[in-house]
Design a protein around this motif. Structure first.
Motif, PDB file in Angstrom:
ATOM      1  N   ILE A  82      -5.424   5.251  -0.554  1.00  0.00           N
ATOM      2  CA  ILE A  82      -4.919   4.064  -1.292  1.00  0.00           C
ATOM      3  C   ILE A  82      -5.712   2.896  -0.395  1.00  0.00           C
ATOM      4  O   ILE A  82      -6.204   1.827  -1.156  1.00  0.00           O
ATOM      5  N   SER A  83      -5.363   2.835   0.821  1.00  0.00           N
ATOM      6  CA  SER A  83      -6.097   1.480   1.614  1.00  0.00           C
ATOM      7  C   SER A  83      -7.784   1.702   1.463  1.00  0.00           C
ATOM      8  O   SER A  83      -8.190   0.361   1.332  1.00  0.00           O
ATOM      9  N   ASN A  84      -8.362   2.672   1.475  1.00  0.00           N
ATOM     10  CA  ASN A  84      -9.624   2.538   1.062  1.00  0.00           C
ATOM     11  C   ASN A  84      -9.886   1.987  -0.376  1.00  0.00           C
ATOM     12  O   ASN A  84     -11.072   1.130  -0.403  1.00  0.00           O
ATOM     13  N   VAL A  85      -9.123   2.364  -1.315  1.00  0.00           N
ATOM     14  CA  VAL A  85      -9.470   1.922  -2.600  1.00  0.00           C
ATOM     15  C   VAL A  85      -9.067   0.482  -2.780  1.00  0.00           C
ATOM     16  O   VAL A  85      -9.621  -0.135  -3.473  1.00  0.00           O
TER      17      VAL A  85
ATOM     18  N   PRO B 236       0.749  -1.156   0.094  1.00  0.00           N
ATOM     19  CA  PRO B 236       0.043   0.018   0.134  1.00  0.00           C
ATOM     20  C   PRO B 236       0.948   1.240  -0.123  1.00  0.00           C
ATOM     21  O   PRO B 236       0.568   2.233  -0.792  1.00  0.00           O
ATOM     22  N   SER B 237       1.937   1.157   0.875  1.00  0.00           N
ATOM     23  CA  SER B 237       2.648   2.577   0.881  1.00  0.00           C
ATOM     24  C   SER B 237       3.533   2.616  -0.621  1.00  0.00           C
ATOM     25  O   SER B 237       3.661   3.825  -1.122  1.00  0.00           O
ATOM     26  N   SER B 238       3.994   1.719  -1.313  1.00  0.00           N
ATOM     27  CA  SER B 238       4.570   1.830  -2.561  1.00  0.00           C
ATOM     28  C   SER B 238       3.366   2.346  -3.614  1.00  0.00           C
ATOM     29  O   SER B 238       3.778   3.216  -4.243  1.00  0.00           O
ATOM     30  N   ILE B 239       2.337   1.840  -3.584  1.00  0.00           N
ATOM     31  CA  ILE B 239       1.421   2.427  -4.299  1.00  0.00           C
ATOM     32  C   ILE B 239       1.099   3.804  -4.051  1.00  0.00           C
ATOM     33  O   ILE B 239       0.995   4.711  -5.103  1.00  0.00           O
ATOM     34  N   SER B 240       1.067   4.313  -2.712  1.00  0.00           N
ATOM     35  CA  SER B 240       0.560   5.452  -2.472  1.00  0.00           C
ATOM     36  C   SER B 240       1.526   6.489  -2.926  1.00  0.00           C
ATOM     37  O   SER B 240       1.408   7.667  -3.494  1.00  0.00           O
ATOM     38  N   LYS B 241       2.754   6.026  -2.765  1.00  0.00           N
ATOM     39  CA  LYS B 241       4.172   6.814  -3.301  1.00  0.00           C
ATOM     40  C   LYS B 241       4.009   7.054  -4.726  1.00  0.00           C
ATOM     41  O   LYS B 241       4.257   8.099  -5.165  1.00  0.00           O
ATOM     42  N   LYS B 242       3.892   5.963  -5.520  1.00  0.00           N
ATOM     43  CA  LYS B 242       3.843   6.026  -6.945  1.00  0.00           C
ATOM     44  C   LYS B 242       2.811   6.704  -7.577  1.00  0.00           C
ATOM     45  O   LYS B 242       2.980   7.507  -8.554  1.00  0.00           O
ATOM     46  N   LEU B 243       1.553   7.059  -6.945  1.00  0.00           N
ATOM     47  CA  LEU B 243       0.628   7.618  -7.225  1.00  0.00           C
ATOM     48  C   LEU B 243       0.024   8.879  -6.684  1.00  0.00           C
ATOM     49  O   LEU B 243      -0.548   9.608  -7.258  1.00  0.00           O
ATOM     50  N   GLY B 244       0.932   9.261  -5.886  1.00  0.00           N
ATOM     51  CA  GLY B 244       1.042  10.473  -5.145  1.00  0.00           C
ATOM     52  C   GLY B 244      -0.168  10.749  -4.188  1.00  0.00           C
ATOM     53  O   GLY B 244      -0.798  11.830  -4.251  1.00  0.00           O
ATOM     54  N   LEU B 245      -0.946   9.838  -3.701  1.00  0.00           N
ATOM     55  CA  LEU B 245      -2.092   9.801  -3.077  1.00  0.00           C
ATOM     56  C   LEU B 245      -1.705   9.295  -1.643  1.00  0.00           C
ATOM     57  O   LEU B 245      -0.851   8.568  -1.205  1.00  0.00           O
ATOM     58  N   SER B 246      -2.473   9.589  -0.632  1.00  0.00           N
ATOM     59  CA  SER B 246      -2.296   9.393   0.793  1.00  0.00           C
ATOM     60  C   SER B 246      -2.587   7.921   1.036  1.00  0.00           C
ATOM     61  O   SER B 246      -3.120   7.345   0.530  1.00  0.00           O
ATOM     62  N   THR B 247      -1.780   7.332   1.873  1.00  0.00           N
ATOM     63  CA  THR B 247      -2.206   5.921   2.424  1.00  0.00           C
ATOM     64  C   THR B 247      -3.469   5.420   2.711  1.00  0.00           C
ATOM     65  O   THR B 247      -3.648   4.384   2.259  1.00  0.00           O
ATOM     66  N   PRO B 248      -3.971   6.393   3.546  1.00  0.00           N
ATOM     67  CA  PRO B 248      -5.465   6.120   4.050  1.00  0.00           C
ATOM     68  C   PRO B 248      -6.338   6.015   2.573  1.00  0.00           C
ATOM     69  O   PRO B 248      -7.064   5.101   2.388  1.00  0.00           O
TER      70      PRO B 248
END
Length: 152
Positions: free
Chosen positions: A75-78, A61-73
């Motif tokens: 990304i977690s919801n998505v 989740p954190s790598s996706i968050s960083k790559k897409l520039g969105l917050s971890t929360p």
């Protein structure tokens, strides 16, 4: 004129920024409208495509968050939504029980197998008035902008 009001010495930068901002907003809106046919959002599609492109590895989740520039929360919801749709799998990391690995599930793979060819005509039409040199330049500029967004 709006650009002239905010000129700080280089109106080319302001003009380019505003043009990019409005273009990205319009593109995002058009994509959201298109993706409603598939009960999907831009962020969900971005995650599925990211996982597809990195199919030989895994994402967190954190790598996706960083790559897409969105917050971890966010990304977690998505990811929860994609997991409920059975498009992704979550596996607990053996090294860190608080972390999970995200991969495409069979349904996610099948969705993309159907979705990508369906969209082929749409994105070919969208970019049909660009020649090969312009397409390459667009790709280079897009990657440069993507990279520069980390400093925004």
């Amino acid at each position: 004129m709006l650009i002239q009001e905010y000129t700080t010495g280089n109106s080319d930068i302001i003009g380019a920024f505003f043009s990019f901002l409005f273009t990205s907003q319009k593109f995002s809106g058009k994509m959201e409208g298109f993706l409603t046919k598939f009960n999907l959002t831009n962020t969900q599609l971005s995650i599925l495509l990211l996982l597809h492109l990195n199919k030989d590895s895994f994402e967190t989740p954190s790598s996706i968050s960083k790559k897409l520039g969105l917050s971890t929360p966010t990304i977690s919801n998505v990811l929860k939504t994609l997991h409920k749709k059975e498009y992704i799998q979550k596996q607990t990391s053996p090294e860190n029980k608080k972390s999970s690995y995200i991969t495409l599930d069979k349904n996610g793979i099948n969705f993309l197998k159907d979705f990508i060819p369906y969209c082929k005509e749409k994105y070919e039409d969208f970019l049909s008035n660009f020649d090969a040199e312009e397409l390459n330049y667009l790709k280079e500029l897009s990657l440069k902008i993507f990279s520069n967004l980390d400093s925004f």
